[in-house]
Design an enzyme around this catalytic site. Structure first.
Site, PDB file in Angstrom:
ATOM      1  CG  ASP A  33      32.715  26.407 -31.328  1.00 16.50           C
ATOM      2  OD1 ASP A  33      33.063  25.640 -30.423  1.00 16.50           O
ATOM      3  OD2 ASP A  33      31.655  27.061 -31.294  1.00 16.50           O
ATOM      4  CE  LYS A  90      29.012  23.673 -29.308  1.00 15.33           C
ATOM      5  NZ  LYS A  90      29.147  24.157 -27.926  1.00 15.33           N
ATOM      6  N   GLY A 162      27.544  33.069 -30.163  1.00  9.03           N
ATOM      7  CA  GLY A 162      27.270  33.580 -31.499  1.00  9.03           C
ATOM      8  C   GLY A 162      26.996  35.065 -31.565  1.00  9.03           C
ATOM      9  N   GLY A 244      34.010  30.307 -29.981  1.00  6.66           N
ATOM     10  CA  GLY A 244      33.165  29.736 -31.020  1.00  6.66           C
ATOM     11  C   GLY A 244      33.327  30.514 -32.298  1.00  6.66           C
ATOM     12  CB  SER A 245      31.021  32.858 -33.958  1.00  6.18           C
ATOM     13  OG  SER A 245      29.964  32.084 -33.409  1.00  6.18           O
TER      14      SER A 245
END
Lengths: 301, 195
Positions: A33, A90, A162, A244-245
């Site tokens: 991400d 997305k 997340g 992601g994060s």
């Protein structure tokens, strides 16, 4: 170079084979991400196989609340300009228009994602209608097969985005792959019952009984925060990982990104895992699943 | 003659599809991640994947030098898509830090057909496979823009751009034979190993 081998009979784009094929090429890799061109460059420099362009990483979406939407096309194009690896983006669940915009931008994969606020509470996008392939999240085999029947060309276990907590990703992977293993030992009569219980099309259940795998590649997402997490989900049967994060919320993203790439490629080699896990600084702060106000993985029908 | 033992470079990419294809041909297959794996194989398949990622992993896993040495000594190799890029002598539109082995004297342009939306399937005539065209799947595929004097062009797309080439026992394709049930290119590679 004019008189070479005579060539082409016809050329077709947007086929199932071509759409699923790109997912095959990403196997064993890490999809990261990123929220801007600078992060995309860091991801590519670290060896990412693709980047996912989004406005805010999931941990910030979780913190900020509000409606999370498709990213600004300008930002997506900014990322496409600086990297040569595939760029994904997305769209909200059921948001056909966002997906059309992403296809017009020529993103390489569209993620119909529960991380964004759903636009439709009953329907997902008819993904067969697009030439750009789609990846969708799933928490169990039934959800995965419904998404495949709608045209998804790659499945990712959802995990809980997340949180930096891998427990939900593990639950979802074990659920999907465990049911696949059970189906391979079921007899014909039991397959009807499996289709009914999974709320999934019978032909897909029968195909799994025959092949022992999903008809599309199966990746893992949601909560991966360390090289060891990446190795864990690969050992459980994921074919690639989305982070992601976990990278850009760690204290040293460049180092963490490289370490997760190395760990994913060498997931069966504890010596390499020990080496790359050393001295990475702080991983992203994690969240206990029980304390969450919103479970993103419950979005999707 | 005993069938050769063929490695599939297993750092990233569609490794499993090549392993399946080779196993269907009854060939003993080894996934190559470390130098000690490489020492056990008679030839190597370099699969499709992300060439810039595989290039980095070759260095990280201390495999670049030993593999370059084996290729120099004449080990047979078959590269598809990213694998073709890695075997080439020159990469166009690559990353600045991207390495290649120069095992075949060609210049290859990365992502030459555009983004994923331009990825395509087609039927190609391939020299050496006269029975019927090969169904070829191109995914964000590279193309050959220059061939050296020793290189034989086996197939090209309509603009006359080469997409399959051979130099000695090194075979490369822009497309993905591992995505189709047609195993003739894998067979061509194995036959070429003996000769």
């Amino acid at each position: 170079m004019a008189d070479l081998t005579p060539g082409i009979i016809s050329r077709t784009t947007g086929t199932d084979l071509v759409k699923r094929g790109l997912a095959d090429m990403l196997k064993g890799g890490v999809i990261m991400d990123v929220v801007d061109a600078a992060q995309a460059k860091i991801a590519e420099d670290a060896g990412a196989v693709a980047v996912m362009a989004l406005e805010r990483v999931p941990s910030d979406i979780r913190r900020d609340g509000g409606v999370a939407r498709m990213s600004d096309p300008e930002m997506i194009q900014g990322i496409q300009e600086v990297v040569s690896i595939p760029v994904m983006a997305k769209a909200r669940i059921g948001h056909i228009a966002e997906a059309q915009i992403l296809q017009a931008l020529q993103v390489d994969y569209i993620d119909e994602s529960e991380v964004l606020t759903p636009a439709d509470e009953a329907h997902h996008i008819d993904k067969w209608a697009f030439d750009v392939p789609f990846v969708c999240g799933a928490t169990n085999l039934g959800e995965a097969l419904r998404r495949i029947s709608e045209g998804a060309c790659m499945i990712r276990s959802k995990g809980e985005a997340g949180t930096g907590n891998v427990v939900e990703a593990v639950r979802h992977l074990r659920s999907i792959l465990g049911d696949i293993r059970k189906i391979t030992t079921a007899d014909q009569a039991e397959l009807f019952d499996w289709a009914k219980r999974l709320q999934a099309p019978l032909p897909l259940v029968q195909e799994i009984a025959e092949t022992g795998t999903l008809p599309v590649p199966m990746f893992c997402a949601g909560g991966i925060a360390t090289p060891a997490d990446a190795s864990l989900v690969m050992q459980l049967g994921a074919q690639a990982v989305f982070v992601g994060s976990g990278i850009f919320k760690s204290s040293d993203p460049t180092l963490m990104a490289k370490a997760i790439v190395e760990a994913t490629a060498n997931y069966l080699d504890p010596d390499i895992l020990a080496k790359v896990s050393r001295g990475l600084g702080d991983a992203m702060p994690g969240l206990e699943i029980g304390t969450l106000e919103t479970k993103l993985s419950e979005r999707g029908w | 003659m005993a069938l050769p033992r063929i490695g599939v470079l297993a750092l990233q990419g569609a490794v499993d599809l090549h392993v399946h294809a080779l196993e269907r041909l009854g060939v003993e297959t080894i996934e190559v991640r470390r130098a000690e794996d490489l020492a056990r194989v008679d030839g190597l398949v370099l699969p499709g994947g992300e060439s810039s990622t595989i290039s980095k992993l070759l260095v990280i896993n201390e495999l670049f030098e030993p593999l370059a040495e084996r290729l120099n000594e004449g080990m047979p190799a078959f590269g598809t898509c990213a694998g073709m890029i890695m075997l080439a002598s020159e990469i166009l539109d690559g990353r600045d830090d991207q390495l290649s082995f120069g095992a075949i004297d060609i210049s290859v342009r990365r992502n030459a057909f555009g983004r994923q939306i331009d990825s395509f399937e087609t039927d190609l005539s391939v020299i050496g496979l006269p029975e019927s065209p090969v169904h070829a799947v191109f995914i964000r595929a590279p193309v050959v823009e220059r061939v050296g004097p020793e290189v034989e062009i086996l197939a090209a797309v309509e603009e006359g751009r080469p997409v399959a080439c051979r130099q000695g026992n090194v075979l490369v394709t822009s497309f993905h034979p591992e995505l189709s049930p047609d195993l003739r290119l894998h067979e061509l590679f194995i036959k070429g190993m003996a000769g």
